[in-house]
Design a protein around this motif. Structure first.
Motif, PDB file in Angstrom:
ATOM      1  N   GLY A   3       3.228  -1.569  10.693  1.00 48.20           N
ATOM      2  CA  GLY A   3       2.240  -2.008  11.682  1.00 48.20           C
ATOM      3  C   GLY A   3       0.949  -2.459  11.020  1.00 48.20           C
ATOM      4  N   TYR A   4       0.551  -1.739   9.986  1.00 43.91           N
ATOM      5  CA  TYR A   4      -0.647  -2.122   9.231  1.00 43.91           C
ATOM      6  C   TYR A   4      -0.463  -3.503   8.603  1.00 43.91           C
ATOM      7  CZ  TYR A   4      -3.998  -2.273   5.398  1.00 43.91           C
ATOM      8  OH  TYR A   4      -4.973  -2.669   4.519  1.00 43.91           O
ATOM      9  N   TYR A   5       0.703  -3.737   7.974  1.00 41.25           N
ATOM     10  CA  TYR A   5       0.969  -5.044   7.365  1.00 41.25           C
ATOM     11  C   TYR A   5       0.923  -6.160   8.411  1.00 41.25           C
ATOM     12  CZ  TYR A   5       2.773  -2.581   3.184  1.00 41.25           C
ATOM     13  OH  TYR A   5       2.916  -1.805   2.074  1.00 41.25           O
ATOM     14  N   ARG A   6       1.551  -5.921   9.568  1.00 46.36           N
ATOM     15  CA  ARG A   6       1.548  -6.930  10.634  1.00 46.36           C
ATOM     16  C   ARG A   6       0.137  -7.218  11.127  1.00 46.36           C
ATOM     17  NH1 ARG A   6       6.073  -4.247  12.076  1.00 46.36           N
ATOM     18  NH2 ARG A   6       5.012  -2.996  13.650  1.00 46.36           N
ATOM     19  N   GLU A   7      -0.630  -6.167  11.330  1.00 42.65           N
ATOM     20  CA  GLU A   7      -1.997  -6.320  11.838  1.00 42.65           C
ATOM     21  C   GLU A   7      -2.880  -7.075  10.839  1.00 42.65           C
ATOM     22  OE1 GLU A   7      -5.527  -3.166  12.241  1.00 42.65           O
ATOM     23  OE2 GLU A   7      -3.849  -2.761  13.596  1.00 42.65           O
ATOM     24  N   GLN A   8      -2.830  -6.698   9.589  1.00 43.74           N
ATOM     25  CA  GLN A   8      -3.639  -7.356   8.561  1.00 43.74           C
ATOM     26  C   GLN A   8      -3.184  -8.795   8.334  1.00 43.74           C
ATOM     27  OE1 GLN A   8      -6.470  -5.954   7.030  1.00 43.74           O
ATOM     28  NE2 GLN A   8      -6.084  -4.560   8.736  1.00 43.74           N
ATOM     29  N   GLY A   9      -1.882  -9.003   8.334  1.00 42.97           N
ATOM     30  CA  GLY A   9      -1.348 -10.353   8.158  1.00 42.97           C
ATOM     31  C   GLY A   9      -1.731 -11.264   9.308  1.00 42.97           C
ATOM     32  N   ALA A  10      -1.628 -10.760  10.535  1.00 49.62           N
ATOM     33  CA  ALA A  10      -1.998 -11.559  11.709  1.00 49.62           C
ATOM     34  C   ALA A  10      -3.473 -11.927  11.668  1.00 49.62           C
ATOM     35  CB  ALA A  10      -1.666 -10.792  12.994  1.00 49.62           C
ATOM     36  N   VAL A  22       0.818  -1.211   0.000  1.00 48.78           N
ATOM     37  CA  VAL A  22       0.000   0.000   0.000  1.00 48.78           C
ATOM     38  C   VAL A  22       0.858   1.270   0.000  1.00 48.78           C
ATOM     39  CG1 VAL A  22      -1.956  -1.109   1.145  1.00 48.78           C
ATOM     40  CG2 VAL A  22      -0.208   0.038   2.515  1.00 48.78           C
ATOM     41  N   ALA A  23       2.148   1.109   0.132  1.00 45.46           N
ATOM     42  CA  ALA A  23       3.048   2.261   0.248  1.00 45.46           C
ATOM     43  C   ALA A  23       3.577   2.691  -1.116  1.00 45.46           C
ATOM     44  CB  ALA A  23       4.188   1.934   1.194  1.00 45.46           C
ATOM     45  N   ALA A  24       2.705   2.704  -2.098  1.00 43.33           N
ATOM     46  CA  ALA A  24       3.118   3.119  -3.440  1.00 43.33           C
ATOM     47  C   ALA A  24       2.842   4.611  -3.617  1.00 43.33           C
ATOM     48  CB  ALA A  24       2.355   2.310  -4.485  1.00 43.33           C
ATOM     49  N   GLY A  25       3.480   5.181  -4.615  1.00 40.22           N
ATOM     50  CA  GLY A  25       3.245   6.581  -4.929  1.00 40.22           C
ATOM     51  C   GLY A  25       3.641   7.507  -3.801  1.00 40.22           C
ATOM     52  N   ASN A  26       2.749   8.417  -3.483  1.00 39.64           N
ATOM     53  CA  ASN A  26       3.031   9.444  -2.480  1.00 39.64           C
ATOM     54  C   ASN A  26       2.557   9.091  -1.074  1.00 39.64           C
ATOM     55  OD1 ASN A  26       4.230  11.141  -4.352  1.00 39.64           O
ATOM     56  ND2 ASN A  26       2.262  12.038  -4.954  1.00 39.64           N
ATOM     57  N   LEU A  64       4.628  10.046   1.847  1.00 40.41           N
ATOM     58  CA  LEU A  64       4.705  11.457   2.214  1.00 40.41           C
ATOM     59  C   LEU A  64       3.763  11.774   3.377  1.00 40.41           C
ATOM     60  CD1 LEU A  64       4.714  13.131  -1.321  1.00 40.41           C
ATOM     61  CD2 LEU A  64       6.667  12.810   0.212  1.00 40.41           C
ATOM     62  N   PHE A  65       2.709  10.951   3.538  1.00 35.18           N
ATOM     63  CA  PHE A  65       1.690  11.226   4.537  1.00 35.18           C
ATOM     64  C   PHE A  65       1.679  10.243   5.708  1.00 35.18           C
ATOM     65  CE2 PHE A  65       0.235  12.645   0.369  1.00 35.18           C
ATOM     66  CZ  PHE A  65       0.105  14.003   0.610  1.00 35.18           C
ATOM     67  N   ILE A  66       2.227   9.035   5.485  1.00 36.91           N
ATOM     68  CA  ILE A  66       2.221   8.003   6.513  1.00 36.91           C
ATOM     69  C   ILE A  66       3.639   7.477   6.675  1.00 36.91           C
ATOM     70  CG2 ILE A  66       1.264   5.779   7.212  1.00 36.91           C
ATOM     71  CD1 ILE A  66      -1.088   6.347   5.330  1.00 36.91           C
ATOM     72  N   ASP A  67       4.137   7.432   7.907  1.00 37.29           N
ATOM     73  CA  ASP A  67       5.510   6.962   8.116  1.00 37.29           C
ATOM     74  C   ASP A  67       5.609   5.437   7.969  1.00 37.29           C
ATOM     75  OD1 ASP A  67       4.723   5.792  10.553  1.00 37.29           O
ATOM     76  OD2 ASP A  67       5.440   7.476  11.732  1.00 37.29           O
ATOM     77  N   GLN A  68       6.818   4.964   7.741  1.00 35.87           N
ATOM     78  CA  GLN A  68       7.055   3.544   7.483  1.00 35.87           C
ATOM     79  C   GLN A  68       6.650   2.660   8.652  1.00 35.87           C
ATOM     80  OE1 GLN A  68       8.069   2.366   4.380  1.00 35.87           O
ATOM     81  NE2 GLN A  68       7.447   0.417   5.271  1.00 35.87           N
ATOM     82  N   ALA A  69       6.843   3.139   9.871  1.00 36.16           N
ATOM     83  CA  ALA A  69       6.466   2.338  11.041  1.00 36.16           C
ATOM     84  C   ALA A  69       4.960   2.083  11.070  1.00 36.16           C
ATOM     85  CB  ALA A  69       6.909   3.039  12.327  1.00 36.16           C
TER      86      ALA A  69
END
Length: 141
Positions: free
Chosen positions: A58-65, A42-46, A49-54
């Motif tokens: 965290g989103y990936y971990r939460e959705q994956g879990a 989901v971290a494509a494009g811009n 610029l609005f959401i930090d990598q951490a």
């Protein structure tokens, strides 16, 4: 023997997990079970610029879990050891790459995942995995 089970949280993916659980006794030796969930990037494009990598991680971990929860519960209930991994990318490519990296002997997957409009637009993950890997693939209806 290493068996990879890609899991996306769908009923079809859970049937693949259940199939392995129900048929594990037919194997001569207990296999090493690997669960894999692939999160779309989901971290494509811009976005960065609005959401930090951490936050994104965290989103990936939460959705994956969440996607792995039912599969892990079923394997825990069957007292079967397993490892799990959450990857980010295009599902078919990530599944084929992980299967090669882990030198799996077989990929067991549901015949279709969450599908719907996404499957029509992006093509079947199963179809792409079949073309991308030289590993044996067992499809569970």
């Amino acid at each position: 023997m290493k068996i990879l089970i890609p899991v996306d949280g769908s009923a079809n993916a859970q049937r693949a997990v259940d199939y392995v659980i129900n048929n594990i006794a037919t194997l001569k030796d207990a296999p090493q079970l690997l669960l894999l969930n692939v999160q779309w990037n989901v971290a494509a494009g811009n976005v960065k610029l609005f959401i930090d990598q951490a936050t994104i991680d965290g989103y990936y971990r939460e959705q994956g879990a969440a996607a792995l929860q039912a599969a892990r519960a079923a394997l825990d209930a069957a007292a079967l050891p397993y490892q799990y991994h959450i990857s980010v990318g295009t599902p078919a490519e990530a599944i084929a790459r992980y299967a090669d990296e882990q030198a799996v002997d077989q990929i067991v997957m549901g015949r279709q995942g969450q599908g719907g409009l996404q499957a029509l637009l992006l093509g079947s993950v199963v179809h792409k995995v079949l073309h991308l890997t030289s590993r044996p693939v067992l499809l569970v209806k």
